[in-house]
Design a protein around this motif. Structure first.
Motif, PDB file in Angstrom:
ATOM      1  N   GLY A   1      -2.843  21.036  -5.214  1.00  0.00           N
ATOM      2  CA  GLY A   1      -3.708  20.042  -4.597  1.00  0.00           C
ATOM      3  C   GLY A   1      -4.366  18.783  -5.769  1.00  0.00           C
ATOM      4  O   GLY A   1      -3.763  18.853  -6.806  1.00  0.00           O
ATOM      5  N   CYS A   2      -5.135  18.137  -5.444  1.00  0.00           N
ATOM      6  CA  CYS A   2      -5.720  17.222  -6.453  1.00  0.00           C
ATOM      7  C   CYS A   2      -7.324  17.198  -6.228  1.00  0.00           C
ATOM      8  O   CYS A   2      -7.694  17.320  -5.038  1.00  0.00           O
ATOM      9  N   MET A   3      -7.637  16.754  -7.272  1.00  0.00           N
ATOM     10  CA  MET A   3      -9.280  16.732  -7.325  1.00  0.00           C
ATOM     11  C   MET A   3      -9.754  15.319  -7.648  1.00  0.00           C
ATOM     12  O   MET A   3     -11.115  15.159  -7.645  1.00  0.00           O
ATOM     13  N   ARG A   4      -8.892  14.446  -7.738  1.00  0.00           N
ATOM     14  CA  ARG A   4      -9.398  13.196  -8.521  1.00  0.00           C
ATOM     15  C   ARG A   4     -10.502  12.135  -7.285  1.00  0.00           C
ATOM     16  O   ARG A   4     -11.460  11.850  -7.848  1.00  0.00           O
TER      17      ARG A   4
ATOM     18  N   CYS B   1     -19.851   1.887  -3.013  1.00  0.00           N
ATOM     19  CA  CYS B   1     -19.142   2.574  -3.742  1.00  0.00           C
ATOM     20  C   CYS B   1     -17.551   2.734  -3.808  1.00  0.00           C
ATOM     21  O   CYS B   1     -17.072   2.670  -2.623  1.00  0.00           O
ATOM     22  N   GLY B   2     -17.091   2.687  -4.930  1.00  0.00           N
ATOM     23  CA  GLY B   2     -15.756   2.587  -5.092  1.00  0.00           C
ATOM     24  C   GLY B   2     -15.002   3.723  -5.876  1.00  0.00           C
ATOM     25  O   GLY B   2     -13.971   3.368  -6.598  1.00  0.00           O
ATOM     26  N   PHE B   3     -16.009   4.578  -6.546  1.00  0.00           N
ATOM     27  CA  PHE B   3     -15.512   5.579  -7.347  1.00  0.00           C
ATOM     28  C   PHE B   3     -14.086   6.264  -7.115  1.00  0.00           C
ATOM     29  O   PHE B   3     -13.304   6.296  -7.849  1.00  0.00           O
ATOM     30  N   CYS B   4     -14.042   6.686  -5.973  1.00  0.00           N
ATOM     31  CA  CYS B   4     -12.642   7.266  -5.388  1.00  0.00           C
ATOM     32  C   CYS B   4     -11.640   6.506  -5.634  1.00  0.00           C
ATOM     33  O   CYS B   4     -10.534   6.808  -5.829  1.00  0.00           O
ATOM     34  N   LEU B   5     -11.837   5.242  -5.160  1.00  0.00           N
ATOM     35  CA  LEU B   5     -10.631   4.229  -5.242  1.00  0.00           C
ATOM     36  C   LEU B   5     -10.173   4.122  -6.765  1.00  0.00           C
ATOM     37  O   LEU B   5      -8.989   4.171  -6.973  1.00  0.00           O
ATOM     38  N   GLY B   6     -11.244   3.883  -7.684  1.00  0.00           N
ATOM     39  CA  GLY B   6     -10.788   3.861  -8.938  1.00  0.00           C
ATOM     40  C   GLY B   6     -10.213   5.041  -9.600  1.00  0.00           C
ATOM     41  O   GLY B   6      -9.409   5.005 -10.547  1.00  0.00           O
ATOM     42  N   ASN B   7     -10.631   6.208  -9.119  1.00  0.00           N
ATOM     43  CA  ASN B   7      -9.944   7.587  -9.533  1.00  0.00           C
ATOM     44  C   ASN B   7      -8.685   7.979  -9.104  1.00  0.00           C
ATOM     45  O   ASN B   7      -8.133   8.896  -9.565  1.00  0.00           O
ATOM     46  N   CYS B   8      -8.216   7.317  -8.303  1.00  0.00           N
ATOM     47  CA  CYS B   8      -6.840   7.653  -7.493  1.00  0.00           C
ATOM     48  C   CYS B   8      -5.693   6.802  -7.997  1.00  0.00           C
ATOM     49  O   CYS B   8      -5.788   5.675  -8.055  1.00  0.00           O
ATOM     50  N   HIS B   9      -4.804   7.732  -8.684  1.00  0.00           N
ATOM     51  CA  HIS B   9      -3.807   6.903  -9.495  1.00  0.00           C
ATOM     52  C   HIS B   9      -2.323   6.953  -8.671  1.00  0.00           C
ATOM     53  O   HIS B   9      -1.378   6.483  -9.538  1.00  0.00           O
ATOM     54  N   THR B  10      -2.450   7.342  -7.242  1.00  0.00           N
ATOM     55  CA  THR B  10      -1.200   7.034  -6.804  1.00  0.00           C
ATOM     56  C   THR B  10      -1.073   6.137  -5.620  1.00  0.00           C
ATOM     57  O   THR B  10      -0.113   6.003  -4.842  1.00  0.00           O
TER      58      THR B  10
ATOM     59  N   CYS C   1      -3.053   6.073  -2.854  1.00  0.00           N
ATOM     60  CA  CYS C   1      -3.159   6.491  -1.901  1.00  0.00           C
ATOM     61  C   CYS C   1      -4.437   6.285  -1.244  1.00  0.00           C
ATOM     62  O   CYS C   1      -4.414   5.957   0.145  1.00  0.00           O
ATOM     63  N   LEU C   2      -5.466   5.808  -1.692  1.00  0.00           N
ATOM     64  CA  LEU C   2      -6.680   5.241  -1.467  1.00  0.00           C
ATOM     65  C   LEU C   2      -6.423   3.814  -1.613  1.00  0.00           C
ATOM     66  O   LEU C   2      -7.186   3.281  -2.516  1.00  0.00           O
ATOM     67  N   ASN C   3      -5.835   3.037  -0.692  1.00  0.00           N
ATOM     68  CA  ASN C   3      -5.778   1.620  -0.752  1.00  0.00           C
ATOM     69  C   ASN C   3      -6.684   0.816   0.055  1.00  0.00           C
ATOM     70  O   ASN C   3      -6.809   0.842   1.103  1.00  0.00           O
ATOM     71  N   PRO C   4      -7.482   0.054  -0.742  1.00  0.00           N
ATOM     72  CA  PRO C   4      -8.540  -0.701  -0.232  1.00  0.00           C
ATOM     73  C   PRO C   4      -7.802  -1.747   0.816  1.00  0.00           C
ATOM     74  O   PRO C   4      -8.671  -2.423   1.662  1.00  0.00           O
ATOM     75  N   ASP C   5      -6.885  -2.164   0.847  1.00  0.00           N
ATOM     76  CA  ASP C   5      -6.199  -3.026   1.780  1.00  0.00           C
ATOM     77  C   ASP C   5      -6.168  -2.265   3.348  1.00  0.00           C
ATOM     78  O   ASP C   5      -5.934  -3.148   4.349  1.00  0.00           O
TER      79      ASP C   5
END
Length: 311
Positions: free
Chosen positions: A238-241, A186-195, A197-201
């Motif tokens: 905060g943030c909910m993305r 699942c990668g929903f959180c990665l795709g919905n973070c626009h900063t 912050c959640l870098n798959p690298d």
């Protein structure tokens, strides 16, 4: 009352307010901070973030106890809060993530501990420890790919709190760090973070790049970095993305009722009033229901982003 009966009573009292808990032996507690320091030395944590937010953690037991034996980590379920602010002829939805409206729940937790541990003659003291790490090491929580702690039946919609106590831990728990199986494909959180912050690298280090997390900045008053554009804001604090896009949180994001509506006059008063005590009394009371007096030094700024960025 023997210790087994105390553990059972504690579980019953916490369940009565829908909370869950875990234990760590007191000897494990210093390892929590050492683990974070190790990540810093490996370059997995931003130095400025560590100094500002993690170095202040305390992992020494309170000296007023004759003996401190364990750490209790408690997870309290919290809902997403939705408000409506009337502004320029429209009702604008504004959300508060499931973390900030907490005072009533914390009071209930303290009472539950008093009815169980206190009634059995045990003491407690507030503990400032790495809460997510403590919850995961105790077996109470698991890491999500978004670096949030997930609790069975709560998802990430909860808040953690910890206490030292002279009650011994029922076992020497020390669970390994691992990502939830549900996150593997699942990668929903990665795709919905626009900063970024959640870098798959980052691989499987279970760490967000906190220095790029929107929450880190809009929880603090003052001017925001230029790279944080108004459209990035999605919550009053905060943030909910990453949470709102997570399939494991779907139950908690459906059909969330509107808790309150603020008139345009009230919205304008907040935008124009930087000091909480200068607001009209009725408006103060309304904000206190959502613990916003504690965050009011940033509420007018953040509310302005949410109300005006579309205009």
């Amino acid at each position: 009352m023997n210790e087994t009966a105390v553990y059972e009573h504690l579980t019953t009292e916490l369940k009565s307010i829908n909370c869950m808990h875990g234990f760590l032996d007191i000897r494990r507690v210093p390892e929590l901070k050492r683990e974070l320091e190790s990540r810093l030395h490996k370059g997995q944590l931003d130095t400025a973030f560590f100094v500002k937010n993690l170095e202040r953690l305390e992992v020494s037991a309170p000296t007023r106890f004759a003996e401190v034996n364990s750490l209790i980590i408690i997870a309290a379920p919290l809902p997403l809060t939705r408000l409506i602010f009337d502004y320029q002829g429209r009702g604008r939805p504004v959300q508060i993530p499931p973390f900030y409206v907490f005072k009533d729940k914390l009071a209930a937790i303290r009472k539950a501990l008093g009815r169980s541990l206190g009634a059995a003659g045990y003491q407690i003291a507030d503990a400032r420890v790495p809460l997510k790490l403590a919850a995961i090491r105790s077996g109470l929580a698991r890491y999500g790919r978004n670096n949030l702690a997930y609790i069975q039946g709560m998802g990430s919609f909860h808040r953690l709190v910890a206490f030292y106590t002279d009650l011994p831990a029922p076992a020497d728990a020390w669970f390994r760090l691992s990502e939830m199986e549900e996150c593997t494909s699942c990668g929903f959180c990665l795709g919905n973070c626009h900063t970024d912050c959640l870098n798959p690298d980052a691989g499987n280090r279970f760490l967000a790049r906190a220095e790029k997390c929107l929450t880190l900045y809009n929880e603090e008053p003052g001017k925001l970095p230029s790279w944080i554009t108004p459209w990035l804001h999605n919550s009053l604090i905060g943030c909910m993305r990453c949470q709102s896009s997570c399939p494991l949180n779907r139950t908690f994001t459906r059909n969330v009722p509107i808790s309150d509506t603020f008139s345009e006059q009230e919205a304008m008063a907040i935008l124009a009033t930087p000091v909480f005590g200068d607001l009209p009394g009725a408006l103060q009371e309304k904000l206190v229901k959502y613990d916003l007096q504690d965050y009011y030094d940033l509420v007018p700024r953040n509310l302005k982003f949410l109300l005006e960025w579309e205009l």
